[in-house]
Enzyme design. Structure first.
Site: not given
Length: 726
Positions: A34, A37, A442, A619, A623
């Site tokens: 995670c 960590c 977007d 897309d 992004d």
């Protein structure tokens, strides 16, 4: 790590140092799962003397440590990492990928074995508990049933529990206790008690509980692995956009080198058709770059000496000589990849909650059963009756209905969306999608079609310029050629990078391109434009625009009708973004233009910090980081691979209205899940006390438990009543 690797001289041999004595040590870290960590390891290693910086890639497990001087001790780095409770060894990319694949296969096999055990052990334990009309199994038959249950459950539990047992043992050896320690103790003690009861001829054993617990836990552990595998897939998609080698200039000689060997200050050659290998600055040459994957802009960018270029950009026309300003792992693509990893890992909270919920099953239910037995005996019941009530409690509180409450709903909702052209990657994505209150789009390829179109040009003028357009590969020229249809190509076509194309049409010299290229001063028009004209004749202007999707405005209106706020975050220029925003019904406060991938990601983080739950729809590669960091995310099927990998949902077709459909379906699924949770809670509130006071025998308890699961499934499969806003 082997003892040999613990010696400083052995590790020093694997440190790559430059002429100034600075070096880099690369380690493979196992056990980090995670963002916490990452922070803990990087902070501890970065604080060591002689360490200039440390960066852990959670997806690949690689820890890159920059050492300032020869005096820095690489062995100390390994000691610190292992002291934090993680395993570390020298990094081998092949071995790292193989280890990740082995982990996935092991979890999948363990999950299958646990599922087999949980399903088949019930054949022996349910009859053992099923007292019907006072007819109990005799002692010898009961013992046979328990031994059969032991034969099925014990090897399944010991095999399926290996991931937990290894983790718990490694943690205990370091004097620490992780979540796998109580799980392992609970499973082993349950098996020990069950064998004791079976050997001594006791009335009840818990073989089914041990293997069922592991099955529930492994579901969450496998989902977590799949989530990290998705992040690795996205990282591989990013690396695919980066060339595997670069052409380095060593004096007058050109030498191909692996991309990992490129250093800051190296002079590199980028030929037309190649991608920029690393971030850098153009030293000489001129060309046009396609930055669509990086910035999302549809217009090509002209570069010359002094211009900054980013890794992943496609060089279209001219030969460039550039100076590297970053290593491959410090490039724009690598930075976007790190943002994606952090965003993807931040979404694994539901897995940790599932682990904790499943871990509570054994202690809570067995404690309740034990109290039922002890309390019943203390109140005057015989040991047999007290044990039967305890067994009924164990059966009736089996968390099957609770465990199915969400997965059943998510599977049903995902199937409905799939039939509507939306692929849902995980059930947790539906949970987050139901919570969104702000939608970020977007522009290019999402709100718009992603392809420039010629605007309102007379057909005879288009036909006049088309022969030159057919001789160019420029996106605007291709759009003009498409509008004109098939036809002849001009003679002697010559394309000037960043300017335009010239040739001979019917014996007359003509040019198509920028205003200055055809001999005019640009008027600063907002639309993307091309100019055409014969030599010494009138010049004609052609305007292009990326058209909004047909249902974009209706989709924006529908989202607002659902109580959501909407915004555009685009890397395009302000003019085109403003026009699209007006066309879809957004005002000046609801769009931002000219954003880099990092600015998009920062904007998402700022919205999250203000308490908004953001759905990002994008897309492009620019992004991808924002998609990964948003609360939920969607991408069209035409999106680049990195964006599709980072998104939670992928939709096909041209209809943008599926965004509304997806949110509405997710909200319905959330209501169904809450209904199932409510029913499960009510069921346990009624059934558990009934079993404790003796109103349910084990057989009736088993029927009630199965019935609760069936009710939950039927509720999940109820036909959807989603109504799209008008």
């Amino acid at each position: 790590m082997t003892p040999a690797l613990a010696l400083p001289r052995d590790l020093e041999a694997f440190v790559r140092r430059d002429a100034a004595g600075k070096g880099r040590l690369e380690l493979l870290v196992d056990g980090a799962r995670c963002a916490a960590c990452i922070g803990k390891i990087e902070k501890a290693v970065g604080a060591l003397p002689g360490v200039e910086g440390a960066r852990l890639n959670l997806t690949t497990g690689k820890l890159a440590v920059d050492l300032r001087a020869v005096s820095a001790n690489p062995d100390r780095v390994v000691e610190v990492v292992e002291g934090l409770g993680y395993r570390a060894c020298l990094y081998d990319p092949t071995e790292a990928a193989a280890a990740q694949d082995r982990e996935g296969r092991e979890l999948a096999v363990a999950l299958g074995v646990a599922g087999f055990g949980a399903g088949n052990v019930m054949m022996f334990t349910v009859p053992a508990w099923a007292g019907l009309f006072g007819q109990e199994l005799n002692a010898s038959t009961l013992t046979v049933m328990y031994w059969m249950a032991a034969i099925v459950a014990t090897p399944c539990a010991l095999f399926a529990g290996r991931p937990f047992f290894r983790s718990a043992w490694a943690s205990l050896r370091r004097g620490k206790a992780n979540m796998d320690v109580p799980i392992s103790i609970g499973v082993i003690l349950t098996l020990i008690v069950s064998f004791s009861e079976t050997i001594l001829g006791g009335p009840h054993a818990y073989f089914d509980a041990a293997v069922t617990l592991l099955f529930l836990l492994l579901i969450g552990r496998y989902l977590d692995h799949r989530l990290r595998n998705t992040a690795r897939s996205a990282a591989r998609d990013l690396l695919a956009l980066q060339t595997p080698f670069a052409v380095r200039l060593a004096g007058p000689l050109e030498q191909g080198v692996p991309i990992a060997d490129v250093r800051v200050g190296d002079r590199l050659v980028v030929a037309p058709g190649q991608r920029i290998p690393v971030d850098g600055r153009v030293e000489s040459g001129g060309s046009e770059l396609d930055n669509a994957l990086i910035t999302g802009e549809t217009a090509l960018v002209s570069v010359a000496a002094g211009a900054r270029v980013h890794a992943g950009a496609l060089n279209l026309s001219g030969r460039l000589i550039m100076v590297a300003t970053a290593r491959s792992e410090d490039s724009t693509l690598a930075a976007i990849g790190r943002l994606m990893e952090a965003g993807a890992q931040s979404r694994s909270r539901y897995v940790r909650l599932a682990d904790k919920a499943a871990a509570l099953y054994v202690p809570v239910v067995h404690t309740l059963a034990a109290l039922t037995f002890v309390g019943g005996w203390a109140l005057g019941l015989g040991p047999r009756e007290a044990l039967l009530r305890a067994a009924a409690v164990l059966i009736v509180t089996c968390p099957c209905a609770l465990g199915l409450a969400v997965p059943a709903v998510q599977i049903a909702a995902s199937s409905r969306l799939f039939r509507r052209g939306v692929l849902v990657k995980s059930g947790a994505a539906l949970e987050r999608l139901a919570e969104v209150d702000h939608v970020v789009f977007d522009k290019t390829g999402v709100l718009t079609e992603g392809q420039p179109r010629l605007l309102n040009a007379p057909a005879h003028l288009v036909a006049m310029a088309a022969p030159l357009a057919r001789g160019s590969r420029h996106p605007l020229a291709r759009a003009m050629a498409a509008a004109a249809g098939p036809g002849s190509v001009a003679e002697d076509c010559v394309e000037t990078p960043g300017q335009g194309v010239e040739g001979v049409i019917d014996g007359r010299p003509a040019r198509l391109g920028r205003a200055a290229f055809v001999g005019l001063q640009s008027q600063g028009a907002l639309e993307t434009e091309l100019w055409f004209g014969f030599e010494g004749d009138v010049k004609i202007r052609f305007a292009f625009e990326d058209q909004p999707r047909a249902d974009a405005a209706a989709t924006i209106a529908g989202l607002k009708a659902m109580g959501l706020t909407v915004e555009i975050l685009s890397g395009d220029l302000a003019g085109p973004v403003e026009r699209v925003a007006r066309a879809v019904g957004l005002d000046a406060t609801e769009w931002r233009a000219g954003l880099t991938p990092f600015e998009k990601s920062a904007a998402i983080d700022a919205l999250k910090a203000s308490g908004r739950r953001v759905l990002m729809v994008g897309d492009g590669l620019n992004d991808a980081a924002a998609l990964a960091r948003a609360h939920a995310s969607m991408a069209p099927s035409a999106a680049v691979d990195a964006a599709q990998s980072a998104a939670d949902l992928v939709f096909t077709g041209q209809a943008l209205s599926v965004v509304i459909d997806s949110i509405a379906t997710a909200r319905t699924a959330r209501r169904r899940a809450l209904e199932n949770f409510g029913f499960s809670a009510l069921y346990n509130l009624v059934a558990a006390p009934a079993a404790i006071v003796g109103l349910l025998n084990p057989f009736i308890a088993a029927l009630a438990m199965s019935g609760s699961s069936i009710i939950v499934l039927l509720n999940a499969l109820r036909p959807s009543t989603v109504r799209m806003p008008k």
